[in-house]
Design an enzyme around this catalytic site. Structure first.
Site, short mmCIF file in Angstrom:
data_model
loop_
_atom_site.label_atom_id
_atom_site.label_comp_id
_atom_site.label_asym_id
_atom_site.label_seq_id
_atom_site.Cartn_x
_atom_site.Cartn_y
_atom_site.Cartn_z
CB CYS A 2 -8.91 19.57 -17.69
SG CYS A 2 -8.45 21.22 -18.15
CB CYS B 278 -12.69 12.75 -5.36
SG CYS B 278 -10.96 12.44 -5.34
#
Length: 477
Positions: A286, A435
């Site tokens: 998540c 990222c």
């Protein structure tokens, strides 16, 4: 025959964002072959090198697992729906002790329960006598623990070892701004006992491991799984099977959730659904993929509901059923689950008779050795100042993450699109992938190295480390 294949959220990057694909075929196998032919990026997620379906992905034809039909040889009909269900982690346990009495204040507090014939005084006394263990005080643990406390469950145990962070408050509603930096256990206990002072909260401030799980879990009637990682999910499942405890399961990702009750005495366990976990890094967390803040409230409330039904011995539990929830469509689907006779822990001839090393089982620490070193943010800053445009900075996050924050001069190529866009990159260039925090950029490094790119490194800590140590004014998430 035209068959609709529904694509779960984690795999939609490989179908151009499409949530469903209509394909032709006479059997499930032909439909899957057609899917992989048109969306090749799905291949490593769905099938092994020999073409067999991966064990951490299940396929349902309408509402039936194809393993209980003719597998990929199952014929399909016009209008059938084939659902891909990847892993993303009714019993009626009797309370054997004498049921406790209700005080006058408790009668008043629970009066709306007492008016329900299915609950009444005896049911409320069952709730007061019950001992429920919640694994985690995070997104799922917050709503389920609040509703269990409000309902009058007498003892709630919580396993957690984390502290409250600002990013938690978008969904972890048991905590508040005033408890930032505090232990989640302390924060949750204060909120739950304020909601219901009759409650006993038992704190287990440690990571759940193979060494302590049996000792902790055996003291409770029901376990509610609010974990967010596969090693703990399999650990909880196996401990519950070995101790004959119901396991109330829930999982969430982005806009989708799952819920069920795994109870080996009366139905399947989690391993019957997913016999093995996906490889590390294949399913984003998540923290990487995001989650709608209200979603854990919905799934956590379902978990609380199922727990209360188990305690009361009322209604039809989710044993043998898996509920899928799509928040964007506000749609529930129900799939049937069956016990796997070959399940290694609850099957006819179990091979797992004690808890194992679950991090090793899930491949944690055994990821592929990525070629090429990482680079720390301070070194990258110096190289960017020296080399300028000759150093390619490749952002492999999603476009909505790029909008939140990105490093100046970077180029956006989402990880899911990277295999199809390799031709846009200079094979001789020096590339640094990044990222959010580093895991996806390492996967990008692996893809690039496998395609023959020789000068590739990954930014350790990702854009989050850059914001924390190089550009303090950058937004963090």
């Amino acid at each position: 025959m035209s068959v609709t294949v529904t694509i779960p959220t984690p795999l939609r990057n490989f179908t151009g964002g499409r949530e469903a694909v209509v394909l032709a075929g006479e059997t499930v196998g032909e439909v899957i072959d057609g899917l992989l032919a048109t969306h090749g990026g799905l291949k490593r997620h769905l099938v092994q090198d020999d073409g067999r379906l991966r064990n951490f992905v299940n396929l349902y034809l309408n509402d039936t697992d194809i393993r209980h039909l003719d597998s990929t040889d199952t014929p399909v009909r016009e209008g059938d729906v084939l659902t891909i269900v990847p892993s993303i982690a009714g019993g009626r346990p009797a309370v054997e002790t004498e049921l406790p009495k209700l005080s006058h204040s408790e009668v008043l507090r629970y009066s709306r329960h007492l008016l329900l014939p299915e609950v009444g005084v005896e049911g409320q006394r069952k709730l007061k006598a019950a001992r429920v263990l919640t694994i985690g005080a995070g997104g799922l643990g917050s709503p389920l623990s609040l509703y269990l406390a409000a309902a009058g469950v007498g003892t709630i145990g919580i396993v957690d070892f984390d502290v409250v962070d600002l990013t938690n408050l978008q969904r972890q509603i048991v905590h508040g701004t005033s408890t930032l930096g505090h232990s989640k256990l302390e924060s949750a206990k204060a909120r739950l006992t304020d909601l219901n002072p009759n409650l006993e909260v038992e704190s287990h401030e440690s990571r759940l491991t193979s060494e302590n799980a049996l000792d902790i879990i055996r003291e409770y009637d029901i376990v509610v799984d609010g974990t967010d990682n596969f090693p703990t999910r399999y650990l909880v499942n196996d401990a519950c099977v070995l101790l004959d405890k119901p396991n109330v399961y829930g999982s969430i990702f982005r806009f989708e959730g799952q819920a069920s009750v795994f109870y080996a005495r009366e139905g399947p366990c989690y391993r019957c659904l997913y016999s093995e976990p996906p490889p590390p890094g294949l399913v984003p967390s998540c923290a990487e993929g995001g989650v709608l803040g209200v979603l854990p409230g919905i799934i956590g409330s379902i978990q609380a509901l199922e727990t209360i039904k188990l305690i009361l011995g009322e209604g039809d539990s989710l044993i043998g059923r898996l509920v899928l929830f799509d928040a964007l469509k506000l749609r529930f689907r129900e799939l049937k689950l069956r016990k796997d006779p070959d399940c290694p822990i609850c099957g006819e001839n179990p091979t797992i008779k004690e808890l194992i090393d679950y991090e090793a089982f899930c491949g944690i620490g055994a990821e592929p050795a990525y070629q090429g070193p990482e680079v720390v943010v301070e070194q990258l800053k110096q190289e960017l100042d020296e080399k300028g445009d000759s150093l390619v900075l490749l952002d492999v996050r999603e476009p909505h993450e790029w909008e939140i924050a990105h490093i100046e001069g970077a180029r956006l190529v989402p990880l899911g699109q990277l295999p199809d866009r390799l031709g846009e990159l200079d094979g001789h260039a020096e590339i640094v992938t990044y990222c959010h925090k580093g895991s996806r950029s390492m996967k990008a490094l692996e893809i690039l190295r496998g395609a023959g790119f020789g000068k590739v490194r990954s930014l350790a800590g990702g854009v989050d480390a850059w914001a924390g140590r190089i550009e303090p004014g950058m937004a963090r998430y």
